[in-house]
Motif scaffolding. Sequence first.
Motif, short mmCIF file in Angstrom:
data_model
loop_
_atom_site.label_atom_id
_atom_site.label_comp_id
_atom_site.label_asym_id
_atom_site.label_seq_id
_atom_site.Cartn_x
_atom_site.Cartn_y
_atom_site.Cartn_z
N SER A 26 0.95 -1.17 -0.13
CA SER A 26 -0.05 -0.14 -0.19
C SER A 26 0.85 1.16 -0.01
CB SER A 26 -1.06 0.02 1.09
OG SER A 26 -1.78 -1.12 1.15
N THR A 27 2.04 1.03 1.01
CA THR A 27 2.85 2.29 0.87
C THR A 27 3.75 2.60 -0.66
OG1 THR A 27 3.21 2.10 3.36
CG2 THR A 27 4.74 3.35 2.02
N SER A 28 4.08 1.62 -1.08
CA SER A 28 4.62 1.60 -2.44
C SER A 28 3.57 2.16 -3.58
CB SER A 28 5.46 0.32 -2.85
OG SER A 28 4.31 -0.52 -3.02
N GLN A 31 3.09 5.86 -2.75
CA GLN A 31 4.11 6.79 -3.51
C GLN A 31 4.05 6.92 -4.75
OE1 GLN A 31 7.19 4.63 -1.69
NE2 GLN A 31 7.34 5.60 0.16
N ALA A 32 3.97 5.82 -5.57
CA ALA A 32 3.67 6.08 -7.04
C ALA A 32 2.72 6.98 -7.41
CB ALA A 32 3.28 4.53 -7.69
N PHE A 33 1.63 6.86 -6.66
CA PHE A 33 0.52 7.98 -7.19
C PHE A 33 1.04 9.36 -6.66
CE2 PHE A 33 -2.04 4.30 -7.69
CZ PHE A 33 -2.98 4.75 -8.88
N ALA A 34 1.56 9.59 -5.35
CA ALA A 34 1.80 10.75 -4.86
C ALA A 34 2.91 11.48 -5.83
CB ALA A 34 2.53 10.63 -3.33
N GLU A 35 3.72 10.84 -6.54
CA GLU A 35 4.86 11.08 -7.41
C GLU A 35 4.22 12.00 -8.46
OE1 GLU A 35 7.13 8.04 -8.62
OE2 GLU A 35 8.31 7.96 -6.69
N ARG A 36 2.78 11.53 -8.87
CA ARG A 36 2.11 12.28 -9.96
C ARG A 36 0.86 13.29 -9.26
NH1 ARG A 36 2.10 10.08 -15.05
NH2 ARG A 36 3.82 8.66 -15.20
N GLY A 37 1.23 13.56 -7.91
CA GLY A 37 0.24 14.54 -7.25
C GLY A 37 -0.97 14.11 -7.06
N GLU A 38 -1.15 12.67 -6.96
CA GLU A 38 -2.67 12.01 -6.88
C GLU A 38 -2.64 11.44 -5.44
OE1 GLU A 38 -4.82 12.87 -8.97
OE2 GLU A 38 -3.85 13.35 -10.72
N GLU A 39 -3.82 11.19 -4.92
CA GLU A 39 -4.33 10.70 -3.67
C GLU A 39 -4.56 9.16 -4.02
OE1 GLU A 39 -7.68 12.76 -2.19
OE2 GLU A 39 -6.40 14.48 -1.45
N VAL A 40 -4.43 8.35 -2.90
CA VAL A 40 -4.98 7.03 -3.07
C VAL A 40 -5.06 6.47 -1.54
CG1 VAL A 40 -2.74 5.75 -2.97
CG2 VAL A 40 -4.58 4.51 -4.17
N ALA A 140 -12.42 4.66 4.71
CA ALA A 140 -10.95 4.39 4.06
C ALA A 140 -9.84 4.31 5.03
CB ALA A 140 -11.07 5.54 2.85
N VAL A 141 -8.75 3.91 4.57
CA VAL A 141 -7.48 4.23 5.15
C VAL A 141 -6.46 5.07 4.11
CG1 VAL A 141 -5.55 3.64 6.30
CG2 VAL A 141 -7.91 2.32 6.52
N GLN A 142 -6.31 6.19 4.15
CA GLN A 142 -5.63 7.01 3.31
C GLN A 142 -4.20 6.79 3.64
OE1 GLN A 142 -6.70 11.26 2.82
NE2 GLN A 142 -6.76 10.83 0.52
N PHE A 143 -3.37 6.42 2.31
CA PHE A 143 -2.09 6.24 2.42
C PHE A 143 -1.17 7.40 1.71
CE2 PHE A 143 -3.53 2.00 3.22
CZ PHE A 143 -2.54 1.35 3.89
N PRO A 144 -0.01 7.69 2.16
CA PRO A 144 1.00 6.77 3.08
C PRO A 144 0.83 7.26 4.76
CG PRO A 144 2.25 8.62 2.03
CD PRO A 144 0.83 8.63 1.59
N ASP A 145 0.10 8.25 4.97
CA ASP A 145 -0.18 8.73 6.41
C ASP A 145 -1.16 8.01 7.34
OD1 ASP A 145 -2.34 9.61 5.13
OD2 ASP A 145 -1.99 11.94 5.90
N LEU A 146 -1.59 6.99 6.75
CA LEU A 146 -2.52 5.98 7.37
C LEU A 146 -3.84 6.99 7.97
CD1 LEU A 146 -0.37 3.41 9.20
CD2 LEU A 146 -1.43 3.26 7.20
N ARG A 147 -4.20 7.76 7.29
CA ARG A 147 -5.51 8.71 7.79
C ARG A 147 -6.88 7.94 7.81
NH1 ARG A 147 -9.09 13.09 5.99
NH2 ARG A 147 -8.47 12.40 3.63
N PHE A 148 -7.49 7.71 8.78
CA PHE A 148 -8.63 6.80 8.85
C PHE A 148 -9.67 7.80 8.48
CE2 PHE A 148 -11.58 3.69 9.24
CZ PHE A 148 -12.67 3.62 10.54
#
Length: 482
Positions: A26-28, A31-40, A140-148
Amino acid sequence: MGTHNSSGRELLERAAGALAGILAPSTSLAQAFAERGEEVALVGGSVRDLILGRPIADLDYTTSARPALTEKILASWGSTIWSIGRQWGTIGARRDGVTVEVTTYRSDRYQADSRKPLVQFGTTLEGDLARRDFTVNAMAVQFPDLRFVDPFGGLADLEAGILATPGPATQSFDDDPLRMLRAARFAAQLGFTVSEEALAAMAAMAERITICSAERIQGELTKLLLAPDPRRGLEVLVYTGLADLILPEVSSLQREVDEHGRHKDIYEHSLTVLEQAIAQESGPDGPVPGPDLVLRWASLLHDIGKPSTRRFEAGGKVSFHHHEVVGAGMAKRRLRSLRYEKAMVDDVARLVELHLRFHGYGEAGWTDSAVRRYVTDAGDLLERLHILSRADCTTRNRRKAAELSFAYDDLEARIAELAQAEELASIRPDLDGHAIMEILGIPPGKDVGRAYQHLLDLRMEHGPLGSEGARAALEEWWAGQS
């Protein structure tokens, strides 16, 4: 309940072990989405099962990225990708044995005559969660910061074991009527209670289920019956009137009395038989590995022929003569209408037809021939028939229950003895078709089939004859035919 920030303590307290297993992929991915400025974010049933400690087969994510970008990101992240769900915004991928599906935020619209949404992509995670079927699936659990993220109180409903909709239940079920069946199915799978608001909406809107395809209804009923507690889900369907539309044969059982003239809820009896049959399913190496769909359908439907065969006899008694034959035909028609495969339909109908056969055994001693026919008629369904026959005893009379159990123990023992002596499971005449043609000097045709059936009947009645005895019997029969 609103959004939970920081470490997401509520989630971590319930799912620390399971979360560790998905943290790396989930973290990796994030990170792949964050590099494109997107949330997951991990979302839906994956989060629900994570909190409950249930196994998670695949990981479902939602993202701010549009499908085309999602596909590019997953192509660089995973070893394999597929885009069969692209029109709904879903792209799948696999990496290091982990399967994920990532769907763009959505805020769908629905038309009155269809449960298929007009897909519209959204802009926020909370907006995406609002369109989900139940609050326990809207976390939902937002990654990478584990926001519930839990805007609709899903965690509280999960703790209380309640199925409620994020918005008004009438709107949710009007948008997608199949959600009404999903409520019953989740009740059976999770052991949850459907909220009063949702139950009322289901009862008021039951007719909406008719816009769903038979295949979709079949899928939900199959998951319901294979669940740990199908009775709970079936009770929801009957209580709300949904069963009147998709399983009317079951709900109609509430209005019958038994063959002894006593007021007995055959609906309750059928649910009890289903539970008792499930309790007898075996492990993976046993004769009937559970959960067994054929056995469960047959157990539920075994008495559906009673309403149409009910007759009032002299003295006020009620009879249901031949309800097993009538019920077999009804079961076949219902399962066909639900688009089940022919082999499964035939197996369920056959079990319904045979479920009363055993009762003659306890009343009068069976000959070896009768036992052979019982086994042969059941064929590959014999082990399931054993279970169904035993489960069909729901009497509270301990003496009668003990007598029935003893009688079936005796029947199974005789079957085992005959099987050992005669290889009962693969009964064949003592002569095959080639031998019949050679002895009688006849070509292939109907006469060979008739001769074969005659020898099979003799085998059933008398046991093995041996090749010489069978030859003599065949020649005697053929002389009579000539």
